[in-house]
Design a protein around this motif. Structure first.
Motif, mmCIF file in Angstrom:
data_model
loop_
_atom_site.group_PDB
_atom_site.id
_atom_site.type_symbol
_atom_site.label_atom_id
_atom_site.label_comp_id
_atom_site.label_asym_id
_atom_site.label_seq_id
_atom_site.Cartn_x
_atom_site.Cartn_y
_atom_site.Cartn_z
ATOM 1 N N VAL A 115 0.835 -1.202 0.000
ATOM 2 C CA VAL A 115 0.000 0.000 0.000
ATOM 3 C C VAL A 115 0.869 1.251 0.000
ATOM 4 O O VAL A 115 0.568 2.241 -0.674
ATOM 5 N N ALA A 116 1.954 1.226 0.758
ATOM 6 C CA ALA A 116 2.842 2.380 0.850
ATOM 7 C C ALA A 116 4.245 1.916 1.192
ATOM 8 O O ALA A 116 4.432 0.863 1.826
ATOM 9 N N ALA A 117 5.238 2.702 0.775
ATOM 10 C CA ALA A 117 6.633 2.337 1.015
ATOM 11 C C ALA A 117 7.479 3.586 1.213
ATOM 12 O O ALA A 117 7.253 4.611 0.576
ATOM 13 N N ALA A 118 8.443 3.481 2.121
ATOM 14 C CA ALA A 118 9.424 4.541 2.323
ATOM 15 C C ALA A 118 10.735 3.880 2.713
ATOM 16 O O ALA A 118 10.749 2.836 3.381
ATOM 17 N N ASP A 119 11.833 4.478 2.300
ATOM 18 C CA ASP A 119 13.153 3.923 2.577
ATOM 19 C C ASP A 119 14.125 5.030 2.947
ATOM 20 O O ASP A 119 13.870 6.222 2.705
ATOM 21 N N GLY A 120 15.249 4.621 3.524
ATOM 22 C CA GLY A 120 16.319 5.556 3.805
ATOM 23 C C GLY A 120 15.991 6.560 4.891
ATOM 24 O O GLY A 120 15.280 6.278 5.854
ATOM 25 N N ASP A 121 16.517 7.778 4.717
ATOM 26 C CA ASP A 121 16.340 8.820 5.735
ATOM 27 C C ASP A 121 14.871 9.142 5.966
ATOM 28 O O ASP A 121 14.458 9.427 7.098
ATOM 29 N N GLU A 122 14.081 9.115 4.899
ATOM 30 C CA GLU A 122 12.651 9.390 5.026
ATOM 31 C C GLU A 122 11.989 8.401 5.971
ATOM 32 O O GLU A 122 11.227 8.777 6.865
ATOM 33 N N ALA A 123 12.297 7.118 5.780
ATOM 34 C CA ALA A 123 11.734 6.079 6.640
ATOM 35 C C ALA A 123 12.255 6.203 8.070
ATOM 36 O O ALA A 123 11.514 5.996 9.038
ATOM 37 N N ALA A 124 13.532 6.542 8.208
ATOM 38 C CA ALA A 124 14.133 6.655 9.547
ATOM 39 C C ALA A 124 13.422 7.708 10.380
ATOM 40 O O ALA A 124 13.266 7.546 11.603
ATOM 41 N N LEU A 125 12.967 8.781 9.742
ATOM 42 C CA LEU A 125 12.245 9.823 10.467
ATOM 43 C C LEU A 125 10.825 9.390 10.820
ATOM 44 O O LEU A 125 10.248 9.857 11.810
ATOM 45 N N MET A 126 10.253 8.494 10.020
ATOM 46 C CA MET A 126 8.886 8.049 10.259
ATOM 47 C C MET A 126 8.783 7.021 11.384
ATOM 48 O O MET A 126 7.787 7.004 12.123
ATOM 49 N N ILE A 127 9.771 6.180 11.518
ATOM 50 C CA ILE A 127 9.668 5.036 12.430
ATOM 51 C C ILE A 127 9.377 5.452 13.877
ATOM 52 O O ILE A 127 8.479 4.880 14.517
ATOM 53 N N PRO A 128 10.079 6.436 14.450
ATOM 54 C CA PRO A 128 9.740 6.827 15.833
ATOM 55 C C PRO A 128 8.311 7.345 15.966
ATOM 56 O O PRO A 128 7.653 7.112 16.993
ATOM 57 N N LYS A 129 7.807 8.033 14.943
ATOM 58 C CA LYS A 129 6.437 8.544 14.977
ATOM 59 C C LYS A 129 5.438 7.389 14.932
ATOM 60 O O LYS A 129 4.425 7.402 15.643
ATOM 61 N N ILE A 130 5.708 6.401 14.092
ATOM 62 C CA ILE A 130 4.835 5.238 13.991
ATOM 63 C C ILE A 130 4.826 4.476 15.320
ATOM 64 O O ILE A 130 3.762 4.091 15.826
ATOM 65 N N ARG A 131 6.012 4.278 15.879
ATOM 66 C CA ARG A 131 6.107 3.548 17.142
ATOM 67 C C ARG A 131 5.358 4.288 18.256
ATOM 68 O O ARG A 131 4.647 3.670 19.060
ATOM 69 N N ALA A 132 5.497 5.602 18.302
ATOM 70 C CA ALA A 132 4.808 6.389 19.334
ATOM 71 C C ALA A 132 3.290 6.305 19.159
ATOM 72 O O ALA A 132 2.546 6.214 20.146
ATOM 73 N N ALA A 133 2.828 6.331 17.907
ATOM 74 C CA ALA A 133 1.388 6.231 17.644
ATOM 75 C C ALA A 133 0.847 4.879 18.073
ATOM 76 O O ALA A 133 -0.263 4.782 18.617
ATOM 77 N N ILE A 134 1.628 3.833 17.853
ATOM 78 C CA ILE A 134 1.207 2.487 18.238
ATOM 79 C C ILE A 134 1.179 2.356 19.763
ATOM 80 O O ILE A 134 0.242 1.802 20.343
ATOM 81 N N GLU A 135 2.200 2.892 20.419
ATOM 82 C CA GLU A 135 2.271 2.795 21.874
ATOM 83 C C GLU A 135 1.161 3.587 22.555
ATOM 84 O O GLU A 135 0.725 3.233 23.663
ATOM 85 N N SER A 136 0.690 4.656 21.914
ATOM 86 C CA SER A 136 -0.346 5.493 22.517
ATOM 87 C C SER A 136 -1.743 5.174 21.998
ATOM 88 O O SER A 136 -2.707 5.859 22.374
ATOM 89 N N TYR A 137 -1.866 4.150 21.172
ATOM 90 C CA TYR A 137 -3.161 3.794 20.600
ATOM 91 C C TYR A 137 -4.114 3.390 21.725
ATOM 92 O O TYR A 137 -3.812 2.488 22.520
ATOM 93 N N LYS A 138 -5.249 4.049 21.806
ATOM 94 C CA LYS A 138 -6.147 3.882 22.950
ATOM 95 C C LYS A 138 -6.975 2.604 22.895
ATOM 96 O O LYS A 138 -7.358 2.055 23.931
ATOM 97 N N LEU A 139 -7.286 2.116 21.702
ATOM 98 C CA LEU A 139 -8.202 0.981 21.561
ATOM 99 C C LEU A 139 -7.425 -0.331 21.534
ATOM 100 O O LEU A 139 -7.588 -1.154 20.647
ATOM 101 N N ARG A 140 -6.598 -0.546 22.536
ATOM 102 C CA ARG A 140 -5.654 -1.651 22.538
ATOM 103 C C ARG A 140 -5.983 -2.734 23.560
ATOM 104 O O ARG A 140 -5.229 -3.689 23.723
ATOM 105 N N SER A 141 -7.088 -2.597 24.280
ATOM 106 C CA SER A 141 -7.428 -3.561 25.331
ATOM 107 C C SER A 141 -8.131 -4.785 24.752
ATOM 108 O O SER A 141 -8.762 -4.723 23.687
#
Length: 245
Positions: A115-141
């Motif tokens: 569906v979507a792809a990113a590599d290199g520096d662009e992806a490196a900047l996205m990964i912490p944001k994705i991880r933070a969004a997953i960790e803070s996802y409220k509907l996880r119970s």
């Protein structure tokens, strides 16, 4: 008005009938317990791709539900990491599953699509944001998951994508649950940040955006037009038109 309603019903149900025919005439009726979940070979070996990587995959969901919907998930790999990390949201066990399946594995026999792809520096900047969004996802119970109208796997991925609008992507129209209000709001900005959407609990909604196009959601079935890369969006059949780059 009557003609308009008839046309709308035809556009909603005719594609679903075609999708159902494809399901029954194809091989999607295989036993889900023995269905192939091995790697589809869509990702390089981590050692062959030292750069950071982000991928979003989608594949037809299990058994008859595949007539209507896809299951989506996210894969990340930091620079020089020796393995991929896959994030899914499922109906069994703890909803958020990490590395529960092969990163690019077939989803119970169905070949996933990128569906979507990113590599290199662009992806490196996205990964912490994705991880933070997953960790803070409220509907996880346990017990939060609902196949329809959400929150489900596609709701989860849509919420993660909202953290990285620079990825400039949207889930397929067959990703039922993507329009569920994961943030609790009825009206808001689209995950790509390029438009707005309004929804009544995921049951009915309207989305208008440069990346998302124009989408009408009726009980999870999506009708729409992709304006950026010309295509139509139909229930069950998905996006038909210019290929997604």
């Amino acid at each position: 008005m009557r003609k308009l309603v008839l046309v709308l019903l035809l556009l909603l149900f005719a594609p679903l009938a075609v999708s159902a025919g494809k399901y029954w005439l194809g091989d999607r009726t295989v036993d889900w317990q023995t269905a192939d979940r091995s790697s589809a070979g869509l990702l390089p070996a981590p050692a062959d791709h030292p750069e950071a990587l982000v991928r979003v995959f989608a594949a037809r969901t299990v058994r008859w539900r595949g007539i209507f919907a896809v299951h989506s998930w996210i894969v990340t790999k930091e620079a020089n990491a020796r393995k991929y990390t896959r994030y899914d949201y499922t109906a069994w066990g703890d909803p958020i599953r990490v590395n529960g399946f092969a990163a690019d594995g077939r989803w119970f026999g169905d070949l996933p699509q990128v569906v979507a792809a990113a590599d290199g520096d662009e992806a490196a900047l996205m990964i912490p944001k994705i991880r933070a969004a997953i960790e803070s996802y409220k509907l996880r119970s346990y017990g939060d998951y609902r196949a329809w109208p959400g929150p489900n796997s596609n709701t989860f991925v849509a919420a993660a994508l909202a953290a990285v609008p620079e990825l400039k992507t949207t889930l397929p129209p067959t990703a039922i649950g993507k329009d569920y209000p994961y943030d609790g709001g009825w009206v808001g900005v689209t995950p790509s940040g390029t438009g707005v959407r309004a929804t009544l609990g995921g049951y009915v909604g309207l989305t208008v955006g440069w990346v998302e196009g124009v989408e009408l959601n009726v009980l999870g079935a999506v009708l729409g037009l992709d304006l950026r890369r010309p295509a139509i969006k139909l229930p069950g059949l998905g996006r038909i038109g210019v290929a997604v780059a």
